[in-house]
Design a protein around this motif. Structure first.
Motif: not given
Length: 124
Positions: A104-116
């Protein structure tokens, strides 16, 4: 506030939503050998996760990118830049690391305005 976990397992949940904010991590299928294909795979997976969280890439708040070689940043950035419409990129950090799977060359952690999410499972 309720914590919603999508596809929880013993070690992690695919997505955790709290107070309307979705948190999730994407890792590529590491058989894909180059940084471009791994970045495209992670971003495609992120789009699917965002949809499950009732969100989309225009609602990303921040992304932390874990990359194994800073020599790959320019190629990763080319894929990243093409994925976003102008003016919609979130805040971002890029950190050089050693990942558990050396392919694996990368991984990403995401934070987003979401919903249900409508297909969530597990305890809330």
């Amino acid at each position: 506030m309720t914590i919603q976990r999508i596809n929880p397992s013993q070690r992690w949940s695919d997505i955790t939503i709290y107070n309307g904010i979705a948190h999730f991590v994407e890792v590529p299928e590491c058989e894909e050998t180059d940084i471009e294909s791994q970045t495209k795979a992670v971003l495609a997976q992120a789009e699917a996760s965002l949809a499950k969280a009732g969100s989309d890439k225009t609602r990303l708040l921040s992304v932390t990118i874990y990359i194994t070689d800073f020599a790959d940043v320019a190629a990763m950035n080319a894929v990243w830049d093409a994925w976003f419409e102008p003016g919609t990129a979130p805040s971002r950090a890029c950190v050089k690391v050693e990942l558990a799977d050396p392919a694996c060359k990368l991984e990403m952690a995401f934070v987003a305005a979401g919903g249900h999410a409508s297909d969530a499972s597990g305890p809330k």
